[in-house]
Design an enzyme around this catalytic site. Structure first.
Site, PDB file in Angstrom:
ATOM      1  N   ARG A  77      38.575-104.791 -28.822  1.00  0.00           N
ATOM      2  CA  ARG A  77      37.394-105.577 -29.184  1.00  0.00           C
ATOM      3  C   ARG A  77      37.410-105.845 -30.691  1.00  0.00           C
ATOM      4  NH1 ARG A  77      31.572-103.712 -30.728  1.00  0.00           N
ATOM      5  NH2 ARG A  77      30.622-105.749 -30.907  1.00  0.00           N
ATOM      6  N   HIS A 121      29.798-110.857 -35.723  1.00  0.00           N
ATOM      7  CA  HIS A 121      29.614-109.474 -36.169  1.00  0.00           C
ATOM      8  C   HIS A 121      29.229-109.511 -37.657  1.00  0.00           C
ATOM      9  CE1 HIS A 121      30.727-105.104 -35.057  1.00  0.00           C
ATOM     10  NE2 HIS A 121      30.151-105.050 -36.239  1.00  0.00           N
ATOM     11  N   GLU A 166      24.905-106.341 -32.122  1.00  0.00           N
ATOM     12  CA  GLU A 166      23.756-105.609 -32.659  1.00  0.00           C
ATOM     13  C   GLU A 166      22.734-106.463 -33.400  1.00  0.00           C
ATOM     14  OE1 GLU A 166      25.181-102.390 -35.035  1.00  0.00           O
ATOM     15  OE2 GLU A 166      26.021-101.352 -33.319  1.00  0.00           O
ATOM     16  N   ASN A 294      26.408-100.065 -27.672  1.00  0.00           N
ATOM     17  CA  ASN A 294      26.920 -99.291 -28.800  1.00  0.00           C
ATOM     18  C   ASN A 294      26.009 -98.085 -28.950  1.00  0.00           C
ATOM     19  OD1 ASN A 294      28.584-101.467 -29.220  1.00  0.00           O
ATOM     20  ND2 ASN A 294      27.784-102.007 -31.243  1.00  0.00           N
ATOM     21  N   TYR A 296      25.732 -94.142 -31.025  1.00  0.00           N
ATOM     22  CA  TYR A 296      26.312 -93.108 -31.888  1.00  0.00           C
ATOM     23  C   TYR A 296      25.526 -91.805 -31.881  1.00  0.00           C
ATOM     24  CZ  TYR A 296      29.370 -96.698 -33.685  1.00  0.00           C
ATOM     25  OH  TYR A 296      30.330 -97.679 -33.781  1.00  0.00           O
ATOM     26  N   GLU A 351      30.961 -99.808 -28.362  1.00  0.00           N
ATOM     27  CA  GLU A 351      31.227 -98.928 -29.505  1.00  0.00           C
ATOM     28  C   GLU A 351      30.656 -97.562 -29.244  1.00  0.00           C
ATOM     29  OE1 GLU A 351      29.773-100.170 -33.393  1.00  0.00           O
ATOM     30  OE2 GLU A 351      30.386-102.240 -32.969  1.00  0.00           O
TER      31      GLU A 351
HETATM   32  C1  GCO Z   1      27.578-100.945 -36.091  1.00  0.00           C
HETATM   33  C2  GCO Z   1      28.636-101.898 -36.275  1.00  0.00           C
HETATM   34  C3  GCO Z   1      29.886-101.313 -36.842  1.00  0.00           C
HETATM   35  C4  GCO Z   1      29.788-100.046 -37.643  1.00  0.00           C
HETATM   36  C5  GCO Z   1      29.787 -98.830 -36.748  1.00  0.00           C
HETATM   37  C6  GCO Z   1      29.762 -97.539 -37.478  1.00  0.00           C
HETATM   38  O1  GCO Z   1      27.471-100.406 -35.009  1.00  0.00           O
HETATM   39  O2  GCO Z   1      26.809-100.741 -37.028  1.00  0.00           O
HETATM   40  O3  GCO Z   1      28.914-102.530 -35.102  1.00  0.00           O
HETATM   41  O4  GCO Z   1      30.279-102.396 -37.603  1.00  0.00           O
HETATM   42  O5  GCO Z   1      30.849 -99.953 -38.508  1.00  0.00           O
HETATM   43  O6  GCO Z   1      28.687 -98.878 -35.919  1.00  0.00           O
HETATM   44  O7  GCO Z   1      28.566 -97.342 -38.145  1.00  0.00           O
END
Ligand code: GCO
Length: 446
Positions: A77, A121, A166, A294, A296, A351
């Protein structure tokens, strides 16, 4: 320990984005973008870092494709830089920009790596920003035209398209908090940017459907798994408010459920209503084929007497260098939640990854233990969600290599491959070996 086997045909990938890796910002008639402008404003990016060179992927893409092939990566991707294709956002198309991506697609397909292409992006052409950027409704049609050019030119080789990456992040941080390009701090600009970004998404999906292109299209959002800080009913209500202002704000319209009432009210009360025109919500709800997720981390939520009615509670888990919690359970938990909320859509994890700044040891080995451990935890949780019936078909690790982390510059490392910014050498970390092994076995011990 048990071996967690993923479904047959499950795809394993890595993700990147144009401004974060390409460099070569003045080459082959690429236009100026809002990030080129933003990084030159003093104090906006840590250490004054810029994406001028980044990972120099523009010149080293063949090496990067080889690297992915050596790890067994099945799908990649990445994003197209709008300003390489339309230097001024619209008007004359730049053949040299298209030709670069032609070379990249061909190199990937030669290695049997399926491209998954993000159209946007965050690197908006500066010429469009000069008209107001996402705050101006005109940008919607410029985006639709750019999307059509990409579908026409690359549709023979690309079958997975992501309209926007995002929107929650680039609308809010770009227009309300100002920590990302274009650096505005204006709630009215934020309200307009939200609606126009969603409309641009919907128009691109319409163009894709009307053109009868092959393949699939969807949108990617940033998500945090929200959990209540305690058991009080007010806290549960605060969690729902947090979901309204985050996930539901963008997923609601895309899935035909409209904007959350709380958010509509919030903007209206402040004199900056979402600029909805008749027919817009139908455009935004044009059916997509998948949802890009995405994720985290998680956040603990508590009620608050502020304009949105919630706030983050103090974290309880160890913190990662990004300031958020190491919360591997969040991926599976969020996937279950979003799957239930929107009728079990097909999901790609577009992500997921870990900031782990481990440097090479005396022998040049990069043993990024935190990333390896969390990656195992994230995937174990995801495996559980799939076992429970969530339709997740691909996982993209962010990122292939350390790169330009927006306002943090090069100070945050997310790669499974180390980037030596002095020599631009790429050195696979221990996590890359681990990931290659997971791919080979289509699963992991956990
Ligand atoms: C985001 C973006 C990425 C970042 C990644 C790490 O999710 O903010 O898609 O460009 O680099 O998430 O923070």
């Amino acid at each position: 320990m048990a071996f967690l086997s993923f479904p047959e045909g499950f795809q394993w990938g890595v993700a990147t984005a144009s401004y974060q890796i390409e460099g070569a910002v003045q080459e082959d008639d690429r236009g100026v973008t809002i990030w080129d402008t933003f990084v030159r404003q003093p104090g906006k990016v840590q250490n004054g870092d810029t994406g001028d060179v980044a990972c120099d992927h523009y010149h080293r893409f063949r090496e990067d494709v080889e690297l992915m092939a050596s790890l067994g990566i099945q799908t990649y991707r990445f994003s197209l830089a709008w300003a390489r294709i339309y230097p001024f956002g619209r008007g004359a198309v730049n053949e040299k920009g298209l030709a670069f991506y032609d070379r990249l697609f061909d190199a990937l397909l030669e290695k049997n790596i399926q491209p998954a292409v993000t159209l946007y992006h965050w690197d908006l052409p500066q010429a469009l920003q000069d008209l107001g950027g996402w705050t101006n409704r005109e940008v919607v049609e410029a985006f639709a035209a750019y999307a059509k050019t990409a579908f026409d030119r690359f549709g023979d080789r690309v079958t997975r398209w992501i309209t926007l990456n995002e929107p929650i992040v680039f609308t809010e941080m770009g227009h309300r908090t100002g920590v990302m390009a274009p650096g505005m701090r204006d709630i009215g600009a934020y309200s307009r940017a939200i609606h126009h970004a969603l409309l641009a998404h919907g128009r691109a999906v319409q163009v894709f459907r009307e053109g009868g292109y092959r393949g699939e299209i969807g949108i990617t959002n940033a998500n945090t798994f929200y959990e209540p800080a305690d058991d009080a009913p007010e806290t549960a209500a605060a969690v729902e408010r947090a979901r309204d202002f985050d996930t539901r704000l963008f997923h609601g319209p895309v899935f035909g459920k409209g904007y959350p009432a709380s958010v509509v009210k919030h903007f209206a009360e402040r004199g900056v209503p979402l600029p909805i025109q008749p027919g817009d919500m139908e455009v935004i709800a044009t059916p997509t084929d998948f949802l890009g997720v995405n994720l985290y981390s998680r956040a603990l939520i508590q009620p608050a007497n502020n304009s949105v009615g919630f706030t983050y509670a103090p974290p309880r888990l160890p913190l990662l260098p990004m300031g958020y919690e190491a919360a591997p359970h969040a991926l599976g938990a969020f996937v279950r939640w979003v799957s239930n909320e929107y009728g079990r859509p097909r999901i790609y994890i577009t992500e997921n990854g870990v900031c782990d700044n481990t440097e090479p040891d005396a022998n040049g080995v990069i043993d990024d233990v935190t990333r390896q451990e969390l990656l195992r935890g994230f995937l174990a949780g995801l495996h559980g969600a799939i076992a429970d019936g969530c339709d997740v078909r691909a996982y993209y690790q962010w990122s292939l290599m350390d790169n330009f982390e927006w306002a943090f510059g090069y100070s945050k490392r997310f790669g499974i491959v180390y980037t030596d910014y002095r020599t631009l050498a790429r050195i696979p970390k221990k996590s890359a070996e681990m990931y290659a092994d997971i791919i080979r076995r289509n699963g992991l011990e956990a």
